[in-house]
Design a protein around this motif. Structure first.
Motif, PDB file in Angstrom:
ATOM      1  N   GLY A 158       0.786  -1.227   0.000  1.00 59.14           N
ATOM      2  CA  GLY A 158       0.000   0.000   0.000  1.00 59.14           C
ATOM      3  C   GLY A 158       0.811   1.266   0.000  1.00 59.14           C
ATOM      4  O   GLY A 158       0.259   2.350   0.139  1.00 59.14           O
ATOM      5  N   GLN A 159       2.140   1.172  -0.158  1.00 60.05           N
ATOM      6  CA  GLN A 159       2.991   2.366  -0.143  1.00 60.05           C
ATOM      7  C   GLN A 159       3.712   2.533  -1.474  1.00 60.05           C
ATOM      8  O   GLN A 159       4.913   2.792  -1.529  1.00 60.05           O
ATOM      9  N   GLY A 160       2.995   2.334  -2.560  1.00 61.67           N
ATOM     10  CA  GLY A 160       3.577   2.561  -3.871  1.00 61.67           C
ATOM     11  C   GLY A 160       4.174   1.302  -4.454  1.00 61.67           C
ATOM     12  O   GLY A 160       4.267   0.259  -3.804  1.00 61.67           O
ATOM     13  N   PRO A 161       4.609   1.382  -5.708  1.00 59.76           N
ATOM     14  CA  PRO A 161       5.183   0.208  -6.371  1.00 59.76           C
ATOM     15  C   PRO A 161       6.516  -0.183  -5.751  1.00 59.76           C
ATOM     16  O   PRO A 161       7.228   0.660  -5.191  1.00 59.76           O
ATOM     17  N   PRO A 162       6.884  -1.458  -5.812  1.00 58.42           N
ATOM     18  CA  PRO A 162       8.161  -1.894  -5.272  1.00 58.42           C
ATOM     19  C   PRO A 162       9.317  -1.365  -6.114  1.00 58.42           C
ATOM     20  O   PRO A 162       9.123  -0.984  -7.275  1.00 58.42           O
ATOM     21  N   PRO A 163      10.510  -1.313  -5.563  1.00 58.41           N
ATOM     22  CA  PRO A 163      11.661  -0.836  -6.339  1.00 58.41           C
ATOM     23  C   PRO A 163      11.991  -1.792  -7.477  1.00 58.41           C
ATOM     24  O   PRO A 163      11.547  -2.939  -7.506  1.00 58.41           O
ATOM     25  N   ALA A 164      12.762  -1.291  -8.424  1.00 57.16           N
ATOM     26  CA  ALA A 164      13.206  -2.113  -9.537  1.00 57.16           C
ATOM     27  C   ALA A 164      14.046  -3.280  -9.031  1.00 57.16           C
ATOM     28  O   ALA A 164      14.569  -3.255  -7.905  1.00 57.16           O
ATOM     29  N   ARG A 165      14.196  -4.291  -9.884  1.00 54.47           N
ATOM     30  CA  ARG A 165      14.867  -5.521  -9.447  1.00 54.47           C
ATOM     31  C   ARG A 165      16.284  -5.252  -8.957  1.00 54.47           C
ATOM     32  O   ARG A 165      16.681  -5.754  -7.900  1.00 54.47           O
ATOM     33  N   ARG A 166      17.069  -4.473  -9.678  1.00 50.48           N
ATOM     34  CA  ARG A 166      18.454  -4.247  -9.272  1.00 50.48           C
ATOM     35  C   ARG A 166      18.518  -3.517  -7.928  1.00 50.48           C
ATOM     36  O   ARG A 166      19.400  -3.789  -7.108  1.00 50.48           O
ATOM     37  N   GLN A 167      17.593  -2.576  -7.683  1.00 49.93           N
ATOM     38  CA  GLN A 167      17.577  -1.897  -6.404  1.00 49.93           C
ATOM     39  C   GLN A 167      17.045  -2.798  -5.297  1.00 49.93           C
ATOM     40  O   GLN A 167      17.507  -2.744  -4.151  1.00 49.93           O
ATOM     41  N   LEU A 168      16.087  -3.635  -5.635  1.00 51.22           N
ATOM     42  CA  LEU A 168      15.539  -4.568  -4.654  1.00 51.22           C
ATOM     43  C   LEU A 168      16.606  -5.545  -4.184  1.00 51.22           C
ATOM     44  O   LEU A 168      16.771  -5.786  -2.978  1.00 51.22           O
ATOM     45  N   ILE A 169      17.360  -6.085  -5.117  1.00 51.34           N
ATOM     46  CA  ILE A 169      18.420  -7.022  -4.763  1.00 51.34           C
ATOM     47  C   ILE A 169      19.539  -6.317  -4.010  1.00 51.34           C
ATOM     48  O   ILE A 169      20.137  -6.876  -3.086  1.00 51.34           O
ATOM     49  N   ARG A 170      19.810  -5.071  -4.385  1.00 52.25           N
ATOM     50  CA  ARG A 170      20.859  -4.324  -3.688  1.00 52.25           C
ATOM     51  C   ARG A 170      20.477  -4.078  -2.236  1.00 52.25           C
ATOM     52  O   ARG A 170      21.293  -4.213  -1.317  1.00 52.25           O
ATOM     53  N   ARG A 171      19.212  -3.708  -1.985  1.00 48.44           N
ATOM     54  CA  ARG A 171      18.766  -3.510  -0.606  1.00 48.44           C
ATOM     55  C   ARG A 171      18.801  -4.830   0.174  1.00 48.44           C
ATOM     56  O   ARG A 171      19.168  -4.856   1.350  1.00 48.44           O
TER      57      ARG A 171
END
Length: 541
Positions: A63-76
């Motif tokens: 509910g807080q917006g779209p998830p980050p892109a794959r490369r940023q998601l994996i980096r986090r």
């Protein structure tokens, strides 16, 4: 087998999540990513799913917006994993990426110092002058200018050959082997400081890098190329600095001589060719010796230097310094900057689409079937409520929306199309659109391969899922079929294996035995295909 590392510092994890993700990937980060992905292969899938789903909800709350892109998601995810390990001991862990980065930085300083000293030492030895006879510029030109011109020519020819034949050159193979050897030596040295339980994980990261050329290309060779150019740059700076210092602090006389009977005209022509890069700015007589100066600076031992004019003897030093600048310093600097830029572009283009990253993202984005209290990082109560709401959703968007499933016709007759489609979605996040049977007849299987080879995939993302009975050993014929399948798929096409046990009364998706799993995993790893993934049904399908 050990459980995945728990997230024992919830407040620190939340602080890390709230911080902006690092904008750039570094090579050390990729090594650490492979390190953690390799470690996760030995862990329980249920615990991994709980841990990674929890991390995902901390990164991208519902509910807080779209998830980050794959490369940023994996980096986090990677940063949180690092923080989780550090929080256990209160100090940063020694990771292979850190070892690689520290070793690389140390190597840069070593080559800078060694290059400068060696360049200055060689130049001073070639400029040794006792006042009896002039310094012979022939040795200086051959060793410090001629060899570097040959290097640039060989580099240009190698570049053209690689562009023409589209294959790895001998140089690339040599540097690749050298990089892997140095990495293995570094891992061996660092392993002495690690516990036995972590040594295999530490070594596995570098072992995977060698087999993942199709993912990272020459990315891990580029730092070594930069180091070699830094050595050349510092070597030429040392030689240029020593030459200028010698010219300023001593009264040098330059001349030329050779045992080979060549005339002054030929030497003049060679000098003009070498001086072409700067002759438009510094004309003859200032940028390089004129024909008359070359004739008057020829060294004849029996005549000495008494009859040689000072203006002719000092006309050589600008030519020598400019030769070092144009053929030594500027090309090395340009190559180093180009390689660094190429490295940044290659890192920016990484899409993290290999099978291991697909499994990670699928675990993060797939809701848990039930929300239970785990030993991982406790999240706020409102996030638990959101998780319960998300659990009723259909799940993440499929990685491939037009995947094709291949399975033995005997298995196909014992399962429904809906079951197969659901299995592809649950285990690999695939949107299955076609199902083709396989038989023991190689002719029919070849027809299936030809069909897949001619298929137009959506957005070029080819994905094939094979459902195979794991109790049947991976014979050479099947491994050959996998290689043929890889050959007809586009670049970075995905191949997924769903390895099932012996069919049950109501489903074919039964878990295989532990021994069968080990046999298949070992054989599949021997293929060295980073875009080949496998999964096993859990108890209950």
């Amino acid at each position: 087998m050990t459980d995945p590392q728990p997230l024992q510092n919830p407040q620190r994890i939340r602080e890390l999540v709230q911080k902006p993700a690092p904008s750039r990937w570094q090579i050390g980060d990729l090594i650490d990513l492979e390190y953690y992905l390799a470690a996760d292969e030995k862990e329980d899938e249920t615990l991994l799913h709980s841990r990674d789903r929890e991390i995902y909800l901390a990164i991208a709350p519902p509910g807080q917006g779209p998830p980050p892109a794959r490369r940023q998601l994996i980096r986090r995810w990677l940063e949180i994993r690092k923080e989780a390990e550090s929080s256990q001991t209160g100090q940063p862990r020694l990771l292979p990426g850190t070892l690689f980065t520290d070793t690389l930085n140390l190597a840069k300083w070593v080559v800078l110092v060694c290059g400068f000293i060696s360049g200055a030492g060689l130049a001073l030895s070639l400029l040794s002058y006792r006042g009896v006879e002039p310094v012979n510029v022939s040795n200086y030109v051959v060793l410090l200018i001629g060899l570097q011109m040959f290097f640039l020519l060989a580099l240009f020819v190698g570049f053209l050959a690689r562009r023409r034949f589209r294959r790895r050159t001998l140089s690339a193979s040599f540097w690749g082997g050298l990089v892997y050897h140095l990495c293995r030596r570094g891992v061996k040295a660092a392993s002495r400081r690690l516990a036995a339980s972590r040594r295999d994980r530490f070594s596995a990261a570098f072992g995977l890098l060698k087999s993942q050329r199709s993912v990272y290309g020459n990315l891990f060779l580029l730092p070594l190329i930069v180091i070699s150019q830094l050595f050349g740059l510092s070597f030429n700076l040392g030689a240029l600095g020593a030459t200028l210092a010698k010219v300023v602090t001593a009264d040098l006389a330059f001349g030329w001589q050779t045992t080979v009977q060549i005339g002054s005209l030929l030497v003049y022509r060679l000098v003009r060719v070498i001086a072409l890069p700067w002759s438009w700015l510094l004309p003859e007589g200032s940028g390089h010796p004129s024909l008359e100066q070359i004739e008057n600076s020829r060294i004849i031992l029996k005549e000495g230097i008494a009859n040689l004019a000072t203006a002719d003897l000092v006309s050589w030093w600008p030519f020598l310094c400019l030769g070092l600048l144009c053929y030594g310093i500027l090309p090395r600097l340009l190559l180093a900057m180009t390689t660094i830029l190429r490295q940044r572009i290659a890192l920016r283009r990484l899409d993290f689409s290999q099978a291991a990253c697909d499994r990670l993202v699928l675990r993060m984005q797939t809701p848990l079937l039930a929300t239970t209290q785990t030993s991982f990082c406790p999240l706020p109560a409102e996030m638990d409520t959101n998780e319960a709401a998300v659990a009723v959703e259909e799940g993440p968007r499929p990685f491939a929306e037009d995947a094709v499933v291949l399975l033995d016709e005997a298995l196909l007759t014992r399962s429904s199309r809906d079951q197969i489609i659901q299995a592809g979605k649950n285990h690999f996040g695939l949107g299955v659109v076609e199902i083709h049977p396989l038989t023991g007849e190689l002719r029919q299987n070849r027809q299936v391969l030809d069909l897949l080879g001619d298929r137009q995939w959506q957005k070029g993302h080819a994905c094939v899922c094979l459902i195979q009975e794991a109790w049947q050993p991976p014979i050479l014929e099947f491994l050959s079929f996998l290689r043929d399948l890889r050959g007809i798929l586009p670049d970075r096409g995905k191949i997924y294996l769903l390895l099932v046990g012996k069919p049950g009364a109501d489903t074919i998706f039964t878990p295989p035995s532990a021994n069968d799993r080990k046999i298949w995993e070992r054989q599949l790893k021997s293929l060295g295909d980073p875009y080949l993934g496998c999964a096993f049904p859990k108890d209950g399908g």
